[in-house]
Enzyme design. Structure first.
Site, PDB file in Angstrom:
ATOM      1  N   GLY A  71       0.810  -1.219   0.000  1.00 17.53           N
ATOM      2  CA  GLY A  71       0.000   0.000   0.000  1.00 17.53           C
ATOM      3  C   GLY A  71       0.839   1.264   0.000  1.00 17.53           C
ATOM      4  O   GLY A  71       0.531   2.231  -0.701  1.00 17.53           O
ATOM      5  N   GLN A 179      -8.033  -0.129   2.868  1.00 17.81           N
ATOM      6  CA  GLN A 179      -9.025  -0.669   3.820  1.00 17.81           C
ATOM      7  C   GLN A 179     -10.331  -1.041   3.111  1.00 17.81           C
ATOM      8  O   GLN A 179     -11.157  -1.750   3.673  1.00 17.81           O
ATOM      9  CB  GLN A 179      -9.331   0.348   4.930  1.00 17.81           C
ATOM     10  CG  GLN A 179      -8.160   0.646   5.856  1.00 17.81           C
ATOM     11  CD  GLN A 179      -7.781  -0.532   6.748  1.00 17.81           C
ATOM     12  OE1 GLN A 179      -8.606  -1.406   7.049  1.00 17.81           O
ATOM     13  NE2 GLN A 179      -6.532  -0.588   7.170  1.00 17.81           N
ATOM     14  N   SER A 199      -3.475  -3.327  -0.777  1.00 17.39           N
ATOM     15  CA  SER A 199      -2.393  -4.006  -0.068  1.00 17.39           C
ATOM     16  C   SER A 199      -2.814  -5.404   0.384  1.00 17.39           C
ATOM     17  O   SER A 199      -3.830  -5.571   1.062  1.00 17.39           O
ATOM     18  CB  SER A 199      -1.965  -3.189   1.148  1.00 17.39           C
ATOM     19  OG  SER A 199      -1.029  -3.911   1.907  1.00 17.39           O
ATOM     20  N   CYS A 325       2.147   7.909  21.946  1.00 10.88           N
ATOM     21  CA  CYS A 325       3.096   8.660  22.756  1.00 10.88           C
ATOM     22  C   CYS A 325       4.138   9.264  21.827  1.00 10.88           C
ATOM     23  O   CYS A 325       4.789   8.563  21.073  1.00 10.88           O
ATOM     24  CB  CYS A 325       3.790   7.710  23.716  1.00 10.88           C
ATOM     25  SG  CYS A 325       3.538   8.161  25.413  1.00 10.88           S
TER      26      CYS A 325
END
Ligand SMILES: *Cc1c(COP(=O)(O)O)cnc(C)c1O
Length: 380
Positions: A71, A179, A199, A325
């Site tokens: 992808g 997706q 993908s 994070c």
């Protein structure tokens, strides 16, 4: 301990039928498809067959299917290749603020190279505004790249309306369909798209293989130069096993599309209802209807995504965090920022993505586990 996988949008396991289909191509039919001897011819024939299987899945012609390494490469190639091929016509590109990094960071690279990029905003559900798109088109616009289904919140864009506007204005339209492929019917004869990224490892094939659909007549510069593979447009010895695995996985996906969508939508709605009814202070993100059949995305008030993920992992459940994070402090994802989820909620987000091996009892286990971890030690 029970182990349950709810991260199919990150990657999928390889199906046994796929493994069975490719196994001879490692050490029995191992020729280079470019070789003239029988070893090569056998491999080449297998690839010809794979190309037509994948083409059929989206109602394309076989010569519109180009094999890539996944992808990310397909997205890079679509944007950079079209930008280069149409640079005499203009240097303006339109995309959205919620694209996958493979598109967003390619667009940023193109900006550094002198292209101008407009990043369309989305509404609270993650949908672009069609009027905004119309207004942002200029005389020098050469490419619109808008993802089919968002990988975080699962929202399905109105690809038909977007494509129709691009056709009207004679602008090339690319969609990241990573997706979407295998989760929604795609017919490129009906849908006004010029390029699509696909993908394999998102639909039970191998990692490191993908497709760029390029409609006949669309100009594109090559990204990888070398030999004459893929009509010289994408050089390099073909990833034969990867391509065959992708064709088999695509065939399975396309043959079972309706049942797949029906089963997963039912599991999704069942799990959604349980979570909304049994857990407090939770927000459901993404569009309620125009949605990936197997995607759920939630934000829990005053929770910490990483802590939630780790707590669930300790119960054997794999989900994906909706925020990450960065340099020591938790940051909401660009997608959650774009749909306007306030930090109070956004920092405690998770994506739950289901697939062909998900069962109702997995979903019950997930809900019970979520209830447990929401009660303790995941508060910020
Ligand atoms: C996974 C994904 C990609 C990247 O595909 P790879 O094959 O992993 O490089 C691109 N776009 C979307 C929407 C994805 O979900």
């Amino acid at each position: 301990m029970k182990k349950v996988y709810f991260d199919y949008s990150a990657t999928t396991p390889v199906k046994n039928e796929v493994l069975e289909y490719i196994k001879d191509y490692f050490n029995v039919i191992y020729g280079n498809p470019s070789s003239t001897h029988s070893f090569g011819v056998q491999a080449k024939n297998a690839i010809v067959n794979a190309r037509s299987i994948i083409a059929k899945c989206i109602n394309a012609s076989a010569n519109e299917i180009y094999f890539t390494s996944g992808g990310t490469e397909s997205d890079n190639w679509a944007l950079k290749g079209v930008a280069e091929a149409y640079k005499d016509k203009g240097n303006h590109i339109i995309t959205t603020s919620i694209e996958h990094p493979a598109v967003l960071n390619t667009a940023k690279k193109l900006e550094k190279m002198g292209y101008n990029v407009t990043y369309l905003d989305v509404d609270e559900y993650g949908l672009i505004n069609i009027e905004d798109l119309k207004k942002s088109i200029k005389d020098n616009t050469i490419l619109v790249s808008i993802m089919f289904i968002n990988n975080e919140i699962g929202t399905i864009q109105d690809i038909e309306s977007i494509g129709n506007i691009c056709r009207e204005k004679n602008i090339v339209f690319h969609s990241d369909a990573v997706q979407a492929f295998s989760n929604i019917a795609i017919d490129v004869k009906k849908l006004p798209v010029d390029l699509l990224s696909i993908s394999s490892h998102k639909f039970y094939g191998l990692k490191g293989t993908g497709v760029l659909f390029i409609k006949n007549g669309i100009k594109i510069a090559s990204l990888i130069d070398g030999g004459s593979q893929e009509k010289t447009k994408r050089a390099g010895t073909e990833n034969v096993v990867g391509i065959l695995a992708m064709a088999k996985a695509a065939q399975l996906a396309c043959d079972n599309l309706e049942q797949h969508i029906e089963k997963l939508t039912e599991l999704r709605e069942y799990t959604l209802n349980r979570i909304m009814n049994e857990i407090d202070e939770v927000k459901y993100n993404g569009h309620p209807q125009f949605r990936h059949p197997a995607n759920l995305h939630f934000s829990f008030k005053a929770m910490n995504s990483t802590a939630l993920l780790i707590a669930l992992d300790s119960l054997g459940i794999a989900v994906s965090a909706g925020s990450a994070c960065s340099s020591g402090s938790l940051k909401a994802s660009h997608v959650l920022k774009s749909i306007g989820v306030e930090d109070e909620y956004a920092l405690g987000s998770i994506r739950i993505s289901m697939g062909d091996y998900t069962t109702k009892s997995d979903c019950d286990y997930l809900v019970e586990s979520l209830k447990k971890v929401c009660q303790k030690n995941t508060k910020r």
